[in-house]
Design a protein around this motif. Sequence first.
Motif, PDB file in Angstrom:
ATOM      1  N   THR A   1      45.930  45.552  28.936  1.00  0.00           N
ATOM      2  CA  THR A   1      46.305  46.338  30.115  1.00  0.00           C
ATOM      3  C   THR A   1      45.191  46.305  31.157  1.00  0.00           C
ATOM      4  OG1 THR A   1      47.736  47.796  28.819  1.00  0.00           O
ATOM      5  CG2 THR A   1      46.927  48.646  30.921  1.00  0.00           C
ATOM      6  N   VAL A   2      43.957  46.477  30.715  1.00  0.00           N
ATOM      7  CA  VAL A   2      42.825  46.443  31.644  1.00  0.00           C
ATOM      8  C   VAL A   2      42.689  45.054  32.245  1.00  0.00           C
ATOM      9  CG1 VAL A   2      40.315  46.665  31.861  1.00  0.00           C
ATOM     10  CG2 VAL A   2      41.596  48.323  30.478  1.00  0.00           C
ATOM     11  N   VAL A   3      42.738  44.015  31.419  1.00  0.00           N
ATOM     12  CA  VAL A   3      42.585  42.641  31.914  1.00  0.00           C
ATOM     13  C   VAL A   3      43.705  42.295  32.894  1.00  0.00           C
ATOM     14  CG1 VAL A   3      42.548  40.196  31.288  1.00  0.00           C
ATOM     15  CG2 VAL A   3      41.285  41.852  29.898  1.00  0.00           C
ATOM     16  N   ARG A   4      44.931  42.654  32.567  1.00  0.00           N
ATOM     17  CA  ARG A   4      46.046  42.356  33.482  1.00  0.00           C
ATOM     18  C   ARG A   4      45.877  43.061  34.824  1.00  0.00           C
ATOM     19  NH1 ARG A   4      50.236  39.468  31.604  1.00  0.00           N
ATOM     20  NH2 ARG A   4      50.398  39.215  29.357  1.00  0.00           N
ATOM     21  N   GLY A   5      45.389  44.286  34.797  1.00  0.00           N
ATOM     22  CA  GLY A   5      45.124  44.994  36.049  1.00  0.00           C
ATOM     23  C   GLY A   5      44.090  44.277  36.889  1.00  0.00           C
ATOM     24  N   LEU A   6      43.023  43.818  36.254  1.00  0.00           N
ATOM     25  CA  LEU A   6      41.971  43.095  36.967  1.00  0.00           C
ATOM     26  C   LEU A   6      42.462  41.739  37.465  1.00  0.00           C
ATOM     27  CD1 LEU A   6      38.978  43.964  34.620  1.00  0.00           C
ATOM     28  CD2 LEU A   6      39.516  44.996  36.837  1.00  0.00           C
ATOM     29  N   LEU A   7      43.315  41.084  36.676  1.00  0.00           N
ATOM     30  CA  LEU A   7      43.905  39.815  37.109  1.00  0.00           C
ATOM     31  C   LEU A   7      44.838  40.031  38.297  1.00  0.00           C
ATOM     32  CD1 LEU A   7      44.715  38.193  33.656  1.00  0.00           C
ATOM     33  CD2 LEU A   7      43.184  37.225  35.392  1.00  0.00           C
ATOM     34  N   ASP A   8      45.673  41.072  38.222  1.00  0.00           N
ATOM     35  CA  ASP A   8      46.600  41.365  39.314  1.00  0.00           C
ATOM     36  C   ASP A   8      45.862  41.601  40.622  1.00  0.00           C
ATOM     37  OD1 ASP A   8      48.815  41.125  37.680  1.00  0.00           O
ATOM     38  OD2 ASP A   8      49.072  43.288  37.394  1.00  0.00           O
ATOM     39  N   GLU A   9      44.676  42.206  40.546  1.00  0.00           N
ATOM     40  CA  GLU A   9      43.890  42.490  41.743  1.00  0.00           C
ATOM     41  C   GLU A   9      42.967  41.327  42.121  1.00  0.00           C
ATOM     42  OE1 GLU A   9      42.080  46.430  41.731  1.00  0.00           O
ATOM     43  OE2 GLU A   9      43.623  47.107  40.321  1.00  0.00           O
ATOM     44  N   ARG A  10      43.077  40.231  41.377  1.00  0.00           N
ATOM     45  CA  ARG A  10      42.264  39.026  41.609  1.00  0.00           C
ATOM     46  C   ARG A  10      40.761  39.295  41.542  1.00  0.00           C
ATOM     47  NH1 ARG A  10      44.806  34.164  44.060  1.00  0.00           N
ATOM     48  NH2 ARG A  10      42.610  33.722  44.277  1.00  0.00           N
ATOM     49  N   LEU A  11      40.385  40.236  40.668  1.00  0.00           N
ATOM     50  CA  LEU A  11      38.970  40.552  40.485  1.00  0.00           C
ATOM     51  C   LEU A  11      38.339  39.702  39.390  1.00  0.00           C
ATOM     52  CD1 LEU A  11      39.102  44.433  40.793  1.00  0.00           C
ATOM     53  CD2 LEU A  11      38.343  42.768  42.507  1.00  0.00           C
ATOM     54  N   VAL A  12      39.163  39.158  38.515  1.00  0.00           N
ATOM     55  CA  VAL A  12      38.674  38.268  37.460  1.00  0.00           C
ATOM     56  C   VAL A  12      39.579  37.049  37.380  1.00  0.00           C
ATOM     57  CG1 VAL A  12      37.666  40.154  36.093  1.00  0.00           C
ATOM     58  CG2 VAL A  12      39.979  39.373  35.571  1.00  0.00           C
ATOM     59  N   ALA A  13      39.025  35.968  36.857  1.00  0.00           N
ATOM     60  CA  ALA A  13      39.801  34.747  36.655  1.00  0.00           C
ATOM     61  C   ALA A  13      40.406  34.710  35.267  1.00  0.00           C
ATOM     62  CB  ALA A  13      38.906  33.524  36.856  1.00  0.00           C
ATOM     63  N   CYS A  14      39.770  35.414  34.325  1.00  0.00           N
ATOM     64  CA  CYS A  14      40.168  35.306  32.929  1.00  0.00           C
ATOM     65  C   CYS A  14      39.576  36.469  32.148  1.00  0.00           C
ATOM     66  CB  CYS A  14      39.631  33.983  32.369  1.00  0.00           C
ATOM     67  SG  CYS A  14      39.909  33.725  30.607  1.00  0.00           S
ATOM     68  N   GLY A  15      40.253  36.861  31.099  1.00  0.00           N
ATOM     69  CA  GLY A  15      39.710  37.830  30.156  1.00  0.00           C
ATOM     70  C   GLY A  15      40.072  37.409  28.749  1.00  0.00           C
ATOM     71  N   ASN A  16      39.071  37.225  27.911  1.00  0.00           N
ATOM     72  CA  ASN A  16      39.300  36.888  26.506  1.00  0.00           C
ATOM     73  C   ASN A  16      39.258  38.164  25.683  1.00  0.00           C
ATOM     74  OD1 ASN A  16      37.125  34.472  27.448  1.00  0.00           O
ATOM     75  ND2 ASN A  16      39.115  33.843  26.704  1.00  0.00           N
ATOM     76  N   VAL A  17      40.287  38.396  24.872  1.00  0.00           N
ATOM     77  CA  VAL A  17      40.347  39.562  23.994  1.00  0.00           C
ATOM     78  C   VAL A  17      40.072  39.070  22.581  1.00  0.00           C
ATOM     79  CG1 VAL A  17      41.787  41.441  23.146  1.00  0.00           C
ATOM     80  CG2 VAL A  17      41.998  40.687  25.534  1.00  0.00           C
ATOM     81  N   VAL A  18      38.943  39.507  22.035  1.00  0.00           N
ATOM     82  CA  VAL A  18      38.478  39.029  20.726  1.00  0.00           C
ATOM     83  C   VAL A  18      38.552  40.185  19.733  1.00  0.00           C
ATOM     84  CG1 VAL A  18      36.586  37.914  19.496  1.00  0.00           C
ATOM     85  CG2 VAL A  18      36.894  37.483  21.954  1.00  0.00           C
ATOM     86  N   PRO A  19      39.464  40.114  18.759  1.00  0.00           N
ATOM     87  CA  PRO A  19      39.602  41.210  17.797  1.00  0.00           C
ATOM     88  C   PRO A  19      38.502  41.191  16.729  1.00  0.00           C
ATOM     89  CG  PRO A  19      41.108  39.435  17.250  1.00  0.00           C
ATOM     90  CD  PRO A  19      40.409  39.032  18.536  1.00  0.00           C
ATOM     91  N   GLY A  20      38.444  42.284  15.992  1.00  0.00           N
ATOM     92  CA  GLY A  20      37.602  42.311  14.798  1.00  0.00           C
ATOM     93  C   GLY A  20      36.218  42.896  14.962  1.00  0.00           C
ATOM     94  N   ALA A  21      35.911  43.529  16.088  1.00  0.00           N
ATOM     95  CA  ALA A  21      34.589  44.125  16.273  1.00  0.00           C
ATOM     96  C   ALA A  21      34.548  45.489  15.583  1.00  0.00           C
ATOM     97  CB  ALA A  21      34.262  44.282  17.750  1.00  0.00           C
ATOM     98  N   VAL A  22      33.426  45.781  14.967  1.00  0.00           N
ATOM     99  CA  VAL A  22      33.170  47.110  14.419  1.00  0.00           C
ATOM    100  C   VAL A  22      31.975  47.667  15.172  1.00  0.00           C
ATOM    101  CG1 VAL A  22      32.474  48.423  12.391  1.00  0.00           C
ATOM    102  CG2 VAL A  22      34.082  46.517  12.151  1.00  0.00           C
ATOM    103  N   SER A  23      32.168  48.812  15.801  1.00  0.00           N
ATOM    104  CA  SER A  23      31.098  49.426  16.584  1.00  0.00           C
ATOM    105  C   SER A  23      30.599  50.682  15.885  1.00  0.00           C
ATOM    106  CB  SER A  23      31.594  49.789  17.982  1.00  0.00           C
ATOM    107  OG  SER A  23      31.935  48.628  18.696  1.00  0.00           O
ATOM    108  N   LEU A  24      29.302  50.752  15.724  1.00  0.00           N
ATOM    109  CA  LEU A  24      28.626  51.942  15.212  1.00  0.00           C
ATOM    110  C   LEU A  24      27.775  52.460  16.351  1.00  0.00           C
ATOM    111  CD1 LEU A  24      27.800  50.025  12.057  1.00  0.00           C
ATOM    112  CD2 LEU A  24      28.898  52.244  11.909  1.00  0.00           C
ATOM    113  N   TYR A  25      27.909  53.739  16.688  1.00  0.00           N
ATOM    114  CA  TYR A  25      27.209  54.248  17.862  1.00  0.00           C
ATOM    115  C   TYR A  25      27.009  55.763  17.748  1.00  0.00           C
ATOM    116  CZ  TYR A  25      32.009  55.427  19.099  1.00  0.00           C
ATOM    117  OH  TYR A  25      33.289  55.917  19.083  1.00  0.00           O
ATOM    118  N   ARG A  26      26.055  56.246  18.512  1.00  0.00           N
ATOM    119  CA  ARG A  26      25.804  57.679  18.575  1.00  0.00           C
ATOM    120  C   ARG A  26      26.520  58.234  19.807  1.00  0.00           C
ATOM    121  NH1 ARG A  26      22.344  60.537  15.945  1.00  0.00           N
ATOM    122  NH2 ARG A  26      21.113  58.723  15.346  1.00  0.00           N
TER     123      ARG A  26
END
Length: 97
Positions: A11-36
């Motif tokens: 949804t975010v990437v498509r919005g940015l593409l629609d507004e011609r702010l980005v040429a491409c967005g790669n969505v890479v699954p499988g990240a695990v984030s640990l954070y405070r």
Amino acid sequence: MTAPGAEVAETVVRGLLDERLVACGNVVPGAVSLYRWEGRIHRDEEVVVILKTVRRLVPRVLERAAALHPYDVPELLVQDVTDGSRAYLEWVGNACG
């Protein structure tokens, strides 16, 4: 950028593409984030999103991605590209408005 799942990321990437702010967005699954956050350590499964744009649009990409993103403080980082395939870099430049 990270996102809580592929659907949100797309949804975010498509919005940015629609507004011609980005040429491409790669969505890479499988990240695990640990954070405070708010005094606690959290663990979440996320997707990583790699956005391609041109330097002059970075401020607008950061603003719009933050507005489209569901997180209070989305991870939005900029990494400069110092070199690459001329044809690819030209395509990115032409695809961005």
